[in-house]
Design a protein around this motif. Structure first.
Motif, PDB file in Angstrom:
ATOM      1  N   GLY A  93      44.959  41.024  30.231  1.00  0.00           N
ATOM      2  CA  GLY A  93      43.526  40.862  30.433  1.00  0.00           C
ATOM      3  C   GLY A  93      42.828  42.153  30.813  1.00  0.00           C
ATOM      4  O   GLY A  93      43.463  43.121  31.242  1.00  0.00           O
ATOM      5  N   PRO A  94      41.494  42.194  30.664  1.00  0.00           N
ATOM      6  CA  PRO A  94      40.698  43.388  30.964  1.00  0.00           C
ATOM      7  C   PRO A  94      40.342  43.483  32.443  1.00  0.00           C
ATOM      8  O   PRO A  94      39.829  42.528  33.038  1.00  0.00           O
ATOM      9  N   LEU A  95      40.637  44.633  33.032  1.00  0.00           N
ATOM     10  CA  LEU A  95      40.328  44.882  34.439  1.00  0.00           C
ATOM     11  C   LEU A  95      39.744  46.284  34.605  1.00  0.00           C
ATOM     12  O   LEU A  95      39.985  47.171  33.778  1.00  0.00           O
ATOM     13  N   LEU A  96      39.003  46.478  35.680  1.00  0.00           N
ATOM     14  CA  LEU A  96      38.603  47.825  36.063  1.00  0.00           C
ATOM     15  C   LEU A  96      39.829  48.525  36.644  1.00  0.00           C
ATOM     16  O   LEU A  96      40.594  47.919  37.397  1.00  0.00           O
ATOM     17  N   PRO A  97      40.069  49.801  36.307  1.00  0.00           N
ATOM     18  CA  PRO A  97      41.271  50.487  36.797  1.00  0.00           C
ATOM     19  C   PRO A  97      41.435  50.449  38.307  1.00  0.00           C
ATOM     20  O   PRO A  97      42.556  50.304  38.806  1.00  0.00           O
ATOM     21  N   HIS A  98      40.331  50.561  39.062  1.00  0.00           N
ATOM     22  CA  HIS A  98      40.513  50.551  40.518  1.00  0.00           C
ATOM     23  C   HIS A  98      40.891  49.164  41.025  1.00  0.00           C
ATOM     24  O   HIS A  98      41.568  49.030  42.039  1.00  0.00           O
ATOM     25  N   ILE A  99      40.478  48.112  40.310  1.00  0.00           N
ATOM     26  CA  ILE A  99      40.929  46.767  40.672  1.00  0.00           C
ATOM     27  C   ILE A  99      42.432  46.644  40.406  1.00  0.00           C
ATOM     28  O   ILE A  99      43.172  46.059  41.196  1.00  0.00           O
ATOM     29  N   ALA A 100      42.887  47.209  39.295  1.00  0.00           N
ATOM     30  CA  ALA A 100      44.321  47.189  38.984  1.00  0.00           C
ATOM     31  C   ALA A 100      45.112  47.940  40.046  1.00  0.00           C
ATOM     32  O   ALA A 100      46.197  47.508  40.440  1.00  0.00           O
TER      33      ALA A 100
END
Length: 205
Positions: free
Chosen positions: A128-135
């Motif tokens: 799924g698509p996430l913002l890198p800082h959320i990852a």
């Protein structure tokens, strides 16, 4: 909330009403005073609305370590056919995708909430698509998927009606948000502020 709490503490004469709006608000009807979101070029060109660039959200695809150990890591877009994709809409993996992406998959889960997508990815549901800082904040080790082939960047704008151009609180809030470290601007936020001088701060993106 972590980002805006210092501003609220320093301006205790206002109160805020946080809203989540799927569509751009009606400024003329007083729905909100400030709206923060990704907007279309047509919206930016409206003379009665002021729009100032705030930040850029960069979405990438991720999967959990457990998921890729079981299903493998796709090496090309065509390999996604064998995987479960988590997307924002039925037409595109990423949020606010105006042109449908030519990606077909046998299994498809649609979730329009970024935090719910993060939870699904962490629980080994799919890619799924996430913002890198959320990852990076995830408690599990997330694996980047096809970062060089599939990505989306959304410019986020701070918008408000031209009638509030001289409003000090509107300007001070924008200056405050601009001063924050990049990763602090990571939430979906709508604010409608109630204040002595009759101001409303803010909406979503």
């Amino acid at each position: 909330m972590e980002a805006i709490t210092p501003f609220l503490n320093a301006n205790q004469q206002i109160s805020v009403d946080i809203k989540t709006l799927r569509e751009a608000p009606d400024f003329k009807a007083g729905e909100v005073d400030i709206d923060i979101r990704n907007v279309t070029p047509l919206f930016l060109n409206q003379e009665e609305i002021n729009a100032h660039y705030l930040t850029t959200y960069k979405f990438r695809l991720y999967a959990s370590q457990a998921y890729v150990e079981e299903k493998g890591i796709p090496q090309s877009i065509h390999d996604l056919d064998a995987h479960t994709l988590i997307s924002f809409t039925k037409d595109g993996l990423f949020p606010h995708t105006y042109e449908p992406q030519a990606i077909k998959c046998k299994q498809h889960l649609i979730i329009d909430c970024p935090l719910a997508i993060a939870n699904a990815v962490e629980n080994n549901v799919g890619i799924g698509p996430l913002l890198p800082h959320i990852a990076r904040l995830s408690q599990q080790s997330l694996v980047p998927i096809l970062h060089n082939q599939l990505r989306q960047s959304l410019n986020i704008y701070y918008t408000y009606p031209a009638s509030l151009t001289q409003n000090r609180m509107v300007q001070d809030f924008y200056n405050y948000l601009q001063s924050l470290p990049e990763d602090f601007l990571k939430g979906r936020t709508h604010l409608l502020a109630k204040r002595p001088q009759k101001i409303n701060p803010l909406s979503d993106f």
